[in-house]
Design a protein around this motif. Structure first.
Motif, PDB file in Angstrom:
ATOM      1  N   GLU A   9      58.990  26.577  69.342  1.00  0.00           N
ATOM      2  CA  GLU A   9      60.557  26.698  69.563  1.00  0.00           C
ATOM      3  C   GLU A   9      60.894  28.037  70.076  1.00  0.00           C
ATOM      4  OE1 GLU A   9      62.358  25.667  65.638  1.00  0.00           O
ATOM      5  OE2 GLU A   9      63.230  24.072  66.371  1.00  0.00           O
ATOM      6  N   ARG A  10      60.176  29.071  69.705  1.00  0.00           N
ATOM      7  CA  ARG A  10      60.387  30.420  70.161  1.00  0.00           C
ATOM      8  C   ARG A  10      60.097  30.329  71.657  1.00  0.00           C
ATOM      9  NH1 ARG A  10      57.047  34.421  66.549  1.00  0.00           N
ATOM     10  NH2 ARG A  10      56.258  34.924  68.602  1.00  0.00           N
ATOM     11  N   GLN A  11      59.230  29.792  72.289  1.00  0.00           N
ATOM     12  CA  GLN A  11      59.040  29.809  73.588  1.00  0.00           C
ATOM     13  C   GLN A  11      59.907  28.946  74.348  1.00  0.00           C
ATOM     14  OE1 GLN A  11      56.377  31.229  75.193  1.00  0.00           O
ATOM     15  NE2 GLN A  11      56.022  32.317  72.939  1.00  0.00           N
ATOM     16  N   ILE A  12      60.612  27.839  73.783  1.00  0.00           N
ATOM     17  CA  ILE A  12      61.746  27.127  74.212  1.00  0.00           C
ATOM     18  C   ILE A  12      62.874  28.040  74.296  1.00  0.00           C
ATOM     19  CG2 ILE A  12      63.056  25.166  73.976  1.00  0.00           C
ATOM     20  CD1 ILE A  12      60.633  23.539  72.724  1.00  0.00           C
ATOM     21  N   PHE A  13      63.128  28.667  73.339  1.00  0.00           N
ATOM     22  CA  PHE A  13      64.173  29.469  73.271  1.00  0.00           C
ATOM     23  C   PHE A  13      63.948  30.986  74.496  1.00  0.00           C
ATOM     24  CE2 PHE A  13      64.811  29.089  68.388  1.00  0.00           C
ATOM     25  CZ  PHE A  13      65.568  27.905  68.891  1.00  0.00           C
ATOM     26  N   ALA A  14      62.763  30.847  74.797  1.00  0.00           N
ATOM     27  CA  ALA A  14      62.687  32.041  75.675  1.00  0.00           C
ATOM     28  C   ALA A  14      62.582  31.369  77.261  1.00  0.00           C
ATOM     29  CB  ALA A  14      61.110  32.677  75.780  1.00  0.00           C
ATOM     30  N   LYS A  15      63.192  30.114  77.266  1.00  0.00           N
ATOM     31  CA  LYS A  15      63.238  29.327  78.509  1.00  0.00           C
ATOM     32  C   LYS A  15      61.709  28.792  78.994  1.00  0.00           C
ATOM     33  CE  LYS A  15      67.794  31.019  79.570  1.00  0.00           C
ATOM     34  NZ  LYS A  15      68.310  30.911  78.241  1.00  0.00           N
ATOM     35  N   ARG A  16      60.800  28.603  78.275  1.00  0.00           N
ATOM     36  CA  ARG A  16      59.582  27.952  78.882  1.00  0.00           C
ATOM     37  C   ARG A  16      59.393  26.750  78.606  1.00  0.00           C
ATOM     38  NH1 ARG A  16      54.863  31.825  77.223  1.00  0.00           N
ATOM     39  NH2 ARG A  16      53.829  30.881  78.974  1.00  0.00           N
ATOM     40  N   LYS A  17      59.008  25.991  79.472  1.00  0.00           N
ATOM     41  CA  LYS A  17      58.819  24.294  79.426  1.00  0.00           C
ATOM     42  C   LYS A  17      57.643  24.271  78.527  1.00  0.00           C
ATOM     43  CE  LYS A  17      58.930  20.191  82.088  1.00  0.00           C
ATOM     44  NZ  LYS A  17      59.031  19.631  83.273  1.00  0.00           N
ATOM     45  N   ALA A  18      57.747  23.446  77.236  1.00  0.00           N
ATOM     46  CA  ALA A  18      56.929  23.223  76.271  1.00  0.00           C
ATOM     47  C   ALA A  18      56.910  21.801  75.758  1.00  0.00           C
ATOM     48  CB  ALA A  18      57.309  24.315  74.926  1.00  0.00           C
ATOM     49  N   ALA A  19      55.790  21.472  74.853  1.00  0.00           N
ATOM     50  CA  ALA A  19      55.927  19.961  74.573  1.00  0.00           C
ATOM     51  C   ALA A  19      54.855  20.070  73.440  1.00  0.00           C
ATOM     52  CB  ALA A  19      55.203  18.895  75.216  1.00  0.00           C
ATOM     53  N   LEU A  20      55.205  19.121  72.228  1.00  0.00           N
ATOM     54  CA  LEU A  20      54.168  19.174  71.399  1.00  0.00           C
ATOM     55  C   LEU A  20      53.389  17.572  71.427  1.00  0.00           C
ATOM     56  CD1 LEU A  20      56.196  20.238  68.205  1.00  0.00           C
ATOM     57  CD2 LEU A  20      54.049  21.354  68.892  1.00  0.00           C
ATOM     58  N   PHE A  21      52.162  17.423  70.813  1.00  0.00           N
ATOM     59  CA  PHE A  21      51.397  16.357  70.678  1.00  0.00           C
ATOM     60  C   PHE A  21      50.968  16.126  69.365  1.00  0.00           C
ATOM     61  CE2 PHE A  21      51.244  18.126  75.319  1.00  0.00           C
ATOM     62  CZ  PHE A  21      51.368  17.026  75.890  1.00  0.00           C
ATOM     63  N   LYS A  22      50.855  14.996  68.777  1.00  0.00           N
ATOM     64  CA  LYS A  22      50.123  14.762  67.618  1.00  0.00           C
ATOM     65  C   LYS A  22      49.437  13.473  67.612  1.00  0.00           C
ATOM     66  CE  LYS A  22      52.658  12.210  64.533  1.00  0.00           C
ATOM     67  NZ  LYS A  22      53.749  12.007  63.521  1.00  0.00           N
ATOM     68  N   PRO A  23      48.352  13.229  66.692  1.00  0.00           N
ATOM     69  CA  PRO A  23      47.484  12.108  66.903  1.00  0.00           C
ATOM     70  C   PRO A  23      48.173  10.928  66.378  1.00  0.00           C
ATOM     71  CG  PRO A  23      46.891  13.524  64.919  1.00  0.00           C
ATOM     72  CD  PRO A  23      47.826  14.121  65.850  1.00  0.00           C
ATOM     73  N   SER A  24      47.933   9.855  66.959  1.00  0.00           N
ATOM     74  CA  SER A  24      48.671   8.475  66.609  1.00  0.00           C
ATOM     75  C   SER A  24      48.130   8.059  65.287  1.00  0.00           C
ATOM     76  CB  SER A  24      48.140   7.429  67.569  1.00  0.00           C
ATOM     77  OG  SER A  24      46.775   7.427  67.500  1.00  0.00           O
ATOM     78  N   ILE A  25      47.260   8.585  64.457  1.00  0.00           N
ATOM     79  CA  ILE A  25      46.590   8.390  63.498  1.00  0.00           C
ATOM     80  C   ILE A  25      47.664   8.926  62.360  1.00  0.00           C
ATOM     81  CG2 ILE A  25      44.332   7.636  63.899  1.00  0.00           C
ATOM     82  CD1 ILE A  25      43.421  10.293  62.688  1.00  0.00           C
ATOM     83  N   ASP A  26      48.369   9.642  62.680  1.00  0.00           N
ATOM     84  CA  ASP A  26      49.304  10.616  61.583  1.00  0.00           C
ATOM     85  C   ASP A  26      50.450  10.200  61.584  1.00  0.00           C
ATOM     86  OD1 ASP A  26      50.564  12.130  59.770  1.00  0.00           O
ATOM     87  OD2 ASP A  26      50.216  14.127  61.269  1.00  0.00           O
ATOM     88  N   THR A  27      50.823   8.929  60.714  1.00  0.00           N
ATOM     89  CA  THR A  27      52.117   8.379  60.840  1.00  0.00           C
ATOM     90  C   THR A  27      52.958   8.615  59.581  1.00  0.00           C
ATOM     91  OG1 THR A  27      51.211   6.090  60.082  1.00  0.00           O
ATOM     92  CG2 THR A  27      51.622   6.728  62.603  1.00  0.00           C
ATOM     93  N   ARG A  28      52.258   9.713  58.829  1.00  0.00           N
ATOM     94  CA  ARG A  28      52.862   9.910  57.351  1.00  0.00           C
ATOM     95  C   ARG A  28      54.506  10.111  57.370  1.00  0.00           C
ATOM     96  NH1 ARG A  28      49.730  15.191  56.199  1.00  0.00           N
ATOM     97  NH2 ARG A  28      50.138  15.327  58.213  1.00  0.00           N
ATOM     98  N   TYR A  29      54.953  10.888  58.146  1.00  0.00           N
ATOM     99  CA  TYR A  29      56.315  11.138  58.039  1.00  0.00           C
ATOM    100  C   TYR A  29      57.259  10.533  59.055  1.00  0.00           C
ATOM    101  CZ  TYR A  29      54.513  14.556  54.481  1.00  0.00           C
ATOM    102  OH  TYR A  29      53.599  14.839  53.609  1.00  0.00           O
ATOM    103  N   SER A  30      56.526  10.356  60.271  1.00  0.00           N
ATOM    104  CA  SER A  30      57.356  10.139  61.539  1.00  0.00           C
ATOM    105  C   SER A  30      56.261   9.375  62.505  1.00  0.00           C
ATOM    106  CB  SER A  30      58.049  11.093  62.016  1.00  0.00           C
ATOM    107  OG  SER A  30      58.667  10.664  63.409  1.00  0.00           O
TER     108      SER A  30
END
Length: 192
Positions: free
Chosen positions: A27-48
Motif C-alpha cells: 500500500e505504501r508503494q501504491i500511495f507513492a504512485k507505483r504500480k503494484a499487485a499482490l499474489f496469493k496461492p490458490s490453496i489458501d482460501t481460508r478467509y477469501s
C-alpha cells in the motif's frame, strides 16, 4: 522502470503479522504512485478466494495463482505484461521451488519484490522456499508472535489436533488458522 530492483522477505511464525506487514508495504508503494499487485496461492482460501487476508481481517485484492511451476510463470508473466513495479507474494512457502529463481530474476530486472512466508513448518523445520529466498534477499524482516503458553516472543507455529500437538508424521502442509495453530516460543513448541 526507473529504479533498482529489490528482494525483501517477511518471515516468522503464524500470527506474527506477516500478511499485515506485506499489505502495508505494498500500500505504501501504491500511495507513492507505483504500480503494484499482490499474489496469493490458490490453496489458501481460508478467509477469501480473491483477496490476501490477514488474521486480523485486513484485506487486499490479489491475483490467485496455482502453487505449481505454471503458477510461478503466471506471476512473472503478469508482472511483465502489466508493468508492475512492485509485487507482493503471500504464503510464498507454498509455491513450487522455481519461485525462488523467478523472484530473484524479477528483482534483477528492476522489480521491488516483497515475499511473505513462514519460517518453519509445524515440526520446526525450515520451509525450503523461504530459506532459499532469505539467503538471496536484500532485506529480511523477521517478525515474532506471542507465545500462547507463556507470553514470550514466539518463533514457531504449533499445529494442534483436538487441542493437542500434531504427530510428527502429519502432512507438512495444512492451511489453517486459529482452529489448527498457535504461536509458541522455543520452550513451549512441541513435536510428538
Amino acid at each position: 522502470m526507473n529504479h533498482e530492483g529489490f528482494l525483501e522477505v517477511i518471515t516468522g511464525p503464524m500470527f506474527a503479522g506477516k500478511t499485515t506487514e506485506l499489505i502495508k508495504r505494498v500500500e505504501r508503494q501504491i500511495f507513492a504512485k507505483r504500480k503494484a499487485a499482490l499474489f496469493k496461492p490458490s490453496i489458501d482460501t481460508r478467509y477469501s478466494e480473491d483477496h490476501v487476508v490477514a488474521h486480523n481481517g485486513l484485506r487486499y485484492e490479489a491475483y490467485i495463482v496455482p502453487t505449481t511451476e505454471e503458477g510461478v510463470k503466471k506471476i512473472v508473466d503478469l508482472t511483465k505484461e502489466e508493468g508492475y513495479e512492485v509485487i507482493g507474494i503471500d504464503e510464498v512457502q507454498f509455491f513450487h521451488p522455481s519461485i525462488v529463481e523467478a523472484l530473484n530474476e524479477l528483482a534483477d530486472e528492476g522489480v521491488y519484490v516483497i515475499a511473505s512466508g513462514l519460517n518453519l513448518d509445524f515440526k520446526g523445520e525450515p520451509f525450503d522456499v523461504t530459506r532459499e529466498l532469505l539467503v538471496r534477499a536484500d532485506n529480511v524482516v523477521y517478525l515474532t508472535a506471542v507465545c500462547t503458553v507463556c507470553g514470550r516472543p514466539a518463533t514457531r507455529s504449533q499445529r494442534l489436533i483436538d487441542g493437542k500437538p500434531a504427530p510428527k508424521d502429519s502432512p507438512v502442509i495444512l492451511v489453517g488458522g486459529r482452529e489448527s495453530y498457535e504461536a509458541r516460543c522455543r520452550l513451549h513448541h512441541e513435536v510428538i
